[in-house]
Design a protein around this motif. Structure first.
Motif, PDB file in Angstrom:
ATOM      1  N   VAL A 196       0.836  -1.201   0.000  1.00 44.27           N
ATOM      2  CA  VAL A 196       0.000   0.000   0.000  1.00 44.27           C
ATOM      3  C   VAL A 196       0.870   1.249   0.000  1.00 44.27           C
ATOM      4  CG1 VAL A 196      -1.706   1.315   1.305  1.00 44.27           C
ATOM      5  CG2 VAL A 196      -1.930  -1.170   1.120  1.00 44.27           C
ATOM      6  N   ARG A 197       1.942   1.231   0.787  1.00 45.12           N
ATOM      7  CA  ARG A 197       2.863   2.364   0.824  1.00 45.12           C
ATOM      8  C   ARG A 197       3.440   2.649  -0.559  1.00 45.12           C
ATOM      9  NH1 ARG A 197       7.932   4.114  -0.589  1.00 45.12           N
ATOM     10  NH2 ARG A 197       8.203   1.907  -1.041  1.00 45.12           N
ATOM     11  N   ARG A 198       3.749   1.608  -1.284  1.00 47.06           N
ATOM     12  CA  ARG A 198       4.301   1.789  -2.629  1.00 47.06           C
ATOM     13  C   ARG A 198       3.277   2.441  -3.559  1.00 47.06           C
ATOM     14  NH1 ARG A 198       8.903  -0.088  -4.482  1.00 47.06           N
ATOM     15  NH2 ARG A 198       9.273  -0.291  -6.713  1.00 47.06           N
ATOM     16  N   GLY A 199       2.021   2.028  -3.442  1.00 47.30           N
ATOM     17  CA  GLY A 199       0.982   2.652  -4.244  1.00 47.30           C
ATOM     18  C   GLY A 199       0.824   4.130  -3.938  1.00 47.30           C
ATOM     19  N   VAL A 200       0.870   4.481  -2.649  1.00 48.11           N
ATOM     20  CA  VAL A 200       0.776   5.888  -2.250  1.00 48.11           C
ATOM     21  C   VAL A 200       1.970   6.670  -2.784  1.00 48.11           C
ATOM     22  CG1 VAL A 200       0.780   7.460  -0.275  1.00 48.11           C
ATOM     23  CG2 VAL A 200      -0.583   5.360  -0.197  1.00 48.11           C
TER      24      VAL A 200
ATOM     25  N   GLY B 170      10.297   4.396   2.015  1.00 43.72           N
ATOM     26  CA  GLY B 170      10.099   2.956   2.130  1.00 43.72           C
ATOM     27  C   GLY B 170      10.892   2.351   3.275  1.00 43.72           C
ATOM     28  N   HIS B 171      12.141   2.804   3.443  1.00 45.72           N
ATOM     29  CA  HIS B 171      12.957   2.289   4.542  1.00 45.72           C
ATOM     30  C   HIS B 171      12.360   2.663   5.900  1.00 45.72           C
ATOM     31  CE1 HIS B 171      15.950   1.586   1.413  1.00 45.72           C
ATOM     32  NE2 HIS B 171      16.729   0.984   2.300  1.00 45.72           N
TER      33      HIS B 171
ATOM     34  N   GLY C 288      14.384   0.882  14.800  1.00 47.32           N
ATOM     35  CA  GLY C 288      13.393   1.349  13.846  1.00 47.32           C
ATOM     36  C   GLY C 288      13.566   2.816  13.504  1.00 47.32           C
ATOM     37  N   ALA C 289      13.866   3.635  14.520  1.00 48.96           N
ATOM     38  CA  ALA C 289      14.094   5.062  14.274  1.00 48.96           C
ATOM     39  C   ALA C 289      15.377   5.287  13.492  1.00 48.96           C
ATOM     40  CB  ALA C 289      14.140   5.815  15.603  1.00 48.96           C
ATOM     41  N   ALA C 290      16.418   4.520  13.812  1.00 48.39           N
ATOM     42  CA  ALA C 290      17.710   4.702  13.144  1.00 48.39           C
ATOM     43  C   ALA C 290      17.624   4.398  11.657  1.00 48.39           C
ATOM     44  CB  ALA C 290      18.765   3.817  13.803  1.00 48.39           C
ATOM     45  N   VAL C 291      16.818   3.416  11.284  1.00 49.88           N
ATOM     46  CA  VAL C 291      16.666   3.092   9.860  1.00 49.88           C
ATOM     47  C   VAL C 291      16.118   4.307   9.109  1.00 49.88           C
ATOM     48  CG1 VAL C 291      15.397   1.696   8.198  1.00 49.88           C
ATOM     49  CG2 VAL C 291      16.413   0.614  10.198  1.00 49.88           C
ATOM     50  N   GLY C 292      15.092   4.934   9.657  1.00 52.82           N
ATOM     51  CA  GLY C 292      14.522   6.107   9.008  1.00 52.82           C
ATOM     52  C   GLY C 292      15.480   7.277   8.983  1.00 52.82           C
ATOM     53  N   LEU C 293      16.138   7.549  10.110  1.00 50.00           N
ATOM     54  CA  LEU C 293      17.050   8.682  10.184  1.00 50.00           C
ATOM     55  C   LEU C 293      18.254   8.501   9.269  1.00 50.00           C
ATOM     56  CD1 LEU C 293      16.951   9.369  14.033  1.00 50.00           C
ATOM     57  CD2 LEU C 293      15.832  10.676  12.213  1.00 50.00           C
TER      58      LEU C 293
ATOM     59  N   GLY D 282       6.659   8.158   6.510  1.00 50.50           N
ATOM     60  CA  GLY D 282       6.781   6.706   6.655  1.00 50.50           C
ATOM     61  C   GLY D 282       6.418   6.236   8.045  1.00 50.50           C
ATOM     62  N   TRP D 283       6.863   6.987   9.051  1.00 48.32           N
ATOM     63  CA  TRP D 283       6.531   6.616  10.429  1.00 48.32           C
ATOM     64  C   TRP D 283       5.034   6.730  10.692  1.00 48.32           C
ATOM     65  CZ3 TRP D 283      11.043   9.905  12.856  1.00 48.32           C
ATOM     66  CH2 TRP D 283      12.246   9.202  12.705  1.00 48.32           C
TER      67      TRP D 283
END
Length: 229
Positions: A119-123, A149-150, A185-190, A206-207
């Motif tokens: 769904v995220r990919r579609g958005v 996405g990450h 989880g936060a480190a992946v986004g940052l 994403g979060w």
């Protein structure tokens, strides 16, 4: 003569429908609304960073020693490919106490992760927000920027791991384990902002998306459990 009845308790004055909404429902509503507002802002704003994006992006570009870049690349690699799915499988195996429970948990966690990322990919394709300039990238990146996405995969996987800890334990999960999962989880986004391939608002999107998706999953699980009872 009897006096007037005392005021009812605050919960009693609330409409019955509001009292029946579980916390997961309110979380899903709040996160979805926040994500929708941010998505509209991204869509209506001119191409480029939103207010608050430029500062962290510029700081990242000016603070990139080789060791920090290597660490950021290693962290960002854990938020894509097979790693999130492997962690979801391990979470399911840990959450169940019997073979049937483990199989059910693995299927539910992998489905939650797969459906959420789909769904995220579609958005992402619908909004088609450009990434930061390619000259700023410290890693290769493809597709559009919002929501990251990450960041979505990291947050979804972290939520799944926390759910496994909660389902397996009889009380609150160990604080050290919770902190480790949340920090990862936060480190992946940052790391995506640090590596220059996403604006901070992409990561926040994403979060928020992941929070909404996880809350909807928790709501569905709670309703299913209530039906079984």
């Amino acid at each position: 003569m009897a006096g007037p009845d005392p005021d009812p308790a605050p919960d009693a004055r609330r409409p019955a429908r509001l009292r029946k909404v579980p916390p997961a429902g309110w979380t899903a509503l709040a996160a979805s609304a926040a994500f929708a507002l941010l998505a509209v802002w991204v869509t209506l704003a001119p191409a480029g960073p939103l207010p608050g994006d430029s500062g962290p992006h510029a700081w990242a570009l000016g603070h990139r020693p080789p060791v920090a870049l290597s660490v950021a690349r290693a962290v960002t690699d854990t938020g894509t490919g097979a790693v999130p799915y492997a962690l979801a499988v391990l979470a399911g195996l840990y959450a169940g106490r019997t073979a049937r429970q483990r199989l059910t948990a693995v299927a539910a966690f992998v489905l939650c992760l797969t459906a959420g990322l789909t769904v995220r990919r579609g958005v992402m394709y619908l909004l088609a927000r450009p990434r930061p300039p390619a000259a700023d990238w410290a890693v290769h990146a493809t597709d559009w920027a919002f929501p990251s996405g990450h960041a979505t995969a990291g947050a979804l996987t972290a939520g799944i791991l926390l759910a496994a800890l909660r389902l397996r334990g009889s009380g609150r999960p160990p604080r050290a384990a919770v902190a480790l999962v949340v920090l990862w989880g936060a480190a992946v986004g940052l790391s995506r902002v640090y590596l220059g391939v996403h604006w901070p608002s992409d990561v926040v999107g994403g979060w928020l998306f992941a929070t909404s998706w996880l809350a909807l999953g928790a709501l569905a699980y709670g309703l299913g459990a209530a039906t079984r009872d």
